[in-house]
Design an enzyme around this catalytic site. Structure first.
Site, mmCIF file in Angstrom:
data_model
loop_
_atom_site.group_PDB
_atom_site.id
_atom_site.type_symbol
_atom_site.label_atom_id
_atom_site.label_comp_id
_atom_site.label_asym_id
_atom_site.label_seq_id
_atom_site.Cartn_x
_atom_site.Cartn_y
_atom_site.Cartn_z
ATOM 1 N N LYS A 58 24.121 -12.180 31.564
ATOM 2 C CA LYS A 58 22.794 -11.846 31.048
ATOM 3 C C LYS A 58 22.856 -10.585 30.193
ATOM 4 O O LYS A 58 22.240 -10.505 29.123
ATOM 5 C CB LYS A 58 21.810 -11.683 32.214
ATOM 6 C CG LYS A 58 21.459 -13.014 32.874
ATOM 7 C CD LYS A 58 20.760 -12.880 34.208
ATOM 8 C CE LYS A 58 20.600 -14.270 34.846
ATOM 9 N NZ LYS A 58 20.068 -14.266 36.205
ATOM 10 N N GLN A 102 18.376 -9.806 40.443
ATOM 11 C CA GLN A 102 19.264 -10.953 40.652
ATOM 12 C C GLN A 102 19.156 -11.417 42.100
ATOM 13 O O GLN A 102 19.234 -10.615 43.026
ATOM 14 C CB GLN A 102 20.720 -10.547 40.327
ATOM 15 C CG GLN A 102 21.705 -11.687 40.420
ATOM 16 C CD GLN A 102 21.455 -12.795 39.395
ATOM 17 O OE1 GLN A 102 21.118 -12.533 38.241
ATOM 18 N NE2 GLN A 102 21.593 -14.049 39.815
ATOM 19 N N ASP A 125 11.395 -12.622 34.430
ATOM 20 C CA ASP A 125 12.092 -13.713 35.114
ATOM 21 C C ASP A 125 11.077 -14.652 35.790
ATOM 22 O O ASP A 125 11.454 -15.685 36.340
ATOM 23 C CB ASP A 125 13.049 -13.117 36.159
ATOM 24 C CG ASP A 125 14.182 -14.063 36.538
ATOM 25 O OD1 ASP A 125 14.488 -14.968 35.745
ATOM 26 O OD2 ASP A 125 14.756 -13.901 37.627
#
Ligand code: NAP
Length: 288
Positions: A58, A102, A125
């Site tokens: 990412k 994450q 996200d």
């Protein structure tokens, strides 16, 4: 479609590349107009090798798109309260426009509590309850990245959704549930299946659109794909195997995502695109 015809492959790698190029252009415009480079904060708890790799990917994609990334590596022993503190600080930091936590974060952490510490305007996200609710109500907000990527892929291939019957196999908060909500918002009739669903094959057989989001290799038999259906396989299992038996399914489907190269690349593309959206909004630059 006759059984000898092969489905067209849905090229997620190609579409993700086009979205990344468009994102890079927008990031450069924001930097030029404001003197501020869009910034994504990545937060990783512990050193799970797969998570380390995902975060590195990412950040590399951010760099290629002209997005700054700030990485916060926390030890595996981090508590929920400490993680919430870090995410709250990032939420208030004007130099950070998007936040990625994450996951999974480890069993000792209350993941939901941690996610909710992310400010909605930085939830690029799409993991907070606010984002899920906004998406479900059809209000502005950030989409869960993989579901958002799936819809973009369907649109890129001009798949008609209104009035069609979609079967979503899997109901996780980051994938199955939100992709079903996005399909519903497009006037698709949606059925969710999960581990307690009775007679999954019979349900799949009626689907015009199948979305597999389970994480079980070849759970869905190609024989159960309706001829001419569109098959989206979000599953990713060891050995580059999806949740759908690809070889058989592609002899019946009209369109099908390969694994890898289908859904996978779309997730990061949407993450970066939404980071630039967040930066534009926070910096007062007109959006897309
Ligand atoms: P998850 O949280 O483990 O959820 C799996 C879902 O599958 C659950 O809803 C579960 O049902 C259901 N399920 C399990 N066994 C089943 C069965 N035999 N029949 C029908 N449904 C069954 O997984 P996830 O995070 O959603 O991820 C799913 C897959 O997508 C994984 O392979 C993952 O690697 C992949 N993924 C890919 C991307 C990407 O491409 N970038 C992103 C995210 C995830 P219950 O709710 O009843 O337990």
């Amino acid at each position: 479609m006759s059984s000898t015809q092969m489905a067209q492959l849905m090229d997620g790698t190609g579409l993700a590349g086009r979205i990344a190029a468009e994102t890079a252009t927008r990031a450069a415009e924001i930097s030029q107009r404001t003197g501020v480079t869009p910034c994504l904060a990545t937060v990783l708890v512990g050193e799970d090798p797969a998570s380390v790799t995902y975060v590195r990917m990412k950040r590399n994609r951010c760099a290629k798109a002209g997005i700054h990334s700030r990485h916060i590596a926390l030890p595996a022993v981090t508590t929920t309260a400490e993680l919430v503190g870090t995410l709250s600080d990032l939420s208030k930091d004007p130099e950070v426009h998007g936040i990625l936590l994450q996951h999974p974060v480890g069993p000792h952490i209350d993941e939901r509590t941690a996610f909710e510490a992310i400010a909605p305007e930085k939830d690029v996200d799409g993991v907070t309850m606010h984002s899920f609710a906004a998406m479900s109500f059809g209000l502005p907000g950030f989409q869960s990245c993989t579901p958002g990527g799936i819809l973009r892929l369907l649109d890129d291939y001009d798949v008609e959704l209104a009035g069609k019957y979609a079967v979503v196999v899997g109901r996780s908060a980051i994938l199955g549930k939100p992709v079903g909500m996005l399909l519903l918002a497009r006037d698709t009739t949606v059925t969710y299946c999960h581990s307690r669903t009775a007679n999954l094959p019979a349900i799949v057989r009626d689907a015009d659109v199948v979305v597999a989001a389970v994480g079980r290799p070849r759970l869905i038999s190609g024989e159960d794909i309706k001829p001419g259906a569109v098959v989206i396989d979000a599953g990713y299992n060891p050995g580059n195997v999806g949740d759908v038996d690809f070889d058989t399914a592609r002899t019946r489907a009209r369109l099908i995502t390969p694994v890898p190269g289908g859904v996978g690349p779309m997730t990061i593309a949407v993450l970066l695109s939404q980071t630039v959206d967040a930066a534009a909004h926070q910096l007062g630059v007109p959006g897309r």
